[in-house]
Design an enzyme around this catalytic site. Sequence first.
Site, short mmCIF file in Angstrom:
data_model
loop_
_atom_site.label_atom_id
_atom_site.label_comp_id
_atom_site.label_asym_id
_atom_site.label_seq_id
_atom_site.Cartn_x
_atom_site.Cartn_y
_atom_site.Cartn_z
N SER A 138 53.44 43.30 46.98
CA SER A 138 54.54 43.58 46.07
C SER A 138 55.15 44.83 46.74
CB SER A 138 53.91 44.20 44.53
OG SER A 138 54.87 44.69 43.86
N TYR A 151 47.09 49.49 40.49
CA TYR A 151 47.86 48.33 40.80
C TYR A 151 48.67 48.55 42.12
CZ TYR A 151 50.97 44.32 41.06
OH TYR A 151 51.52 43.34 41.55
#
Length: 263
Positions: A138, A151
Amino acid sequence: MTTALVTGATAGLGAAFARALATERRDLVLVARDGERLAATAKQLTEKYHVEVEVLPADLVSDEGCALVEARLADATRPVELLVNNAGIGLRSGFVSNTIDDEERMLRLNVRAVMRLTHAALPGMIERGHGDVLNVSSVAGFGPTAPGSTYSATKAWVTTFSESVHLTLKHQGVRVIALCPGFVRTEFHQRAEIPTSDIPDALWLDADAVVRDALVDLRRGRPTSVPSVRYKVLGGIVRYAPRPVYLRLIGRAAKTVGRTTSD
């Protein structure tokens, strides 16, 4: 036909990868926790694309789930030429608000499972002199974020890990790439109960388009794929901006989030 194994294959980017690879006439091994949903997905792909689809119900957070998929990847009689490590989770709250069990579960899926499955797939690929690994990361991994500290750290690991293995194996016929999208219209945010109403429409990406771009970048031998011009620009700013400046901006954002959540 060649065979691809996709984790998290029943929804979002995983399902988009399954569709795209079936279109290429690849046989598939689909991995997810929900056996009924896996069976339904396999039936749809088989009927529409006339490929063979094997299903492996497995929870990659667990040792047993990882071991099951590792054994399939290591099976030399049924080689897997492309591994797509797509399964991953996010958490709605920041680090201090989450339980340690939830934090560890995210690390086990986003990091540990990626490492273990890649490690299981590579020996056969190296021996055959060809093979591909695509790890879904990501743009959040390009720098610290607020409040999702763990995350972004897991995705930073996935990107750096993928780039490192890419450099090690690119002259041995094995390609490794990190896919680093921004916001993609999938079930990801809904499952994590992350609100998305404030995210502008211009920042959302289509899952099928992201997959198409990723497969093109993989075949070009690139170590990372950042889909869309807007995320190439935004990701470049995050990744290459002077660290003190970026940290100052993120610190202000964190204060704003803290005030909002305490009101």
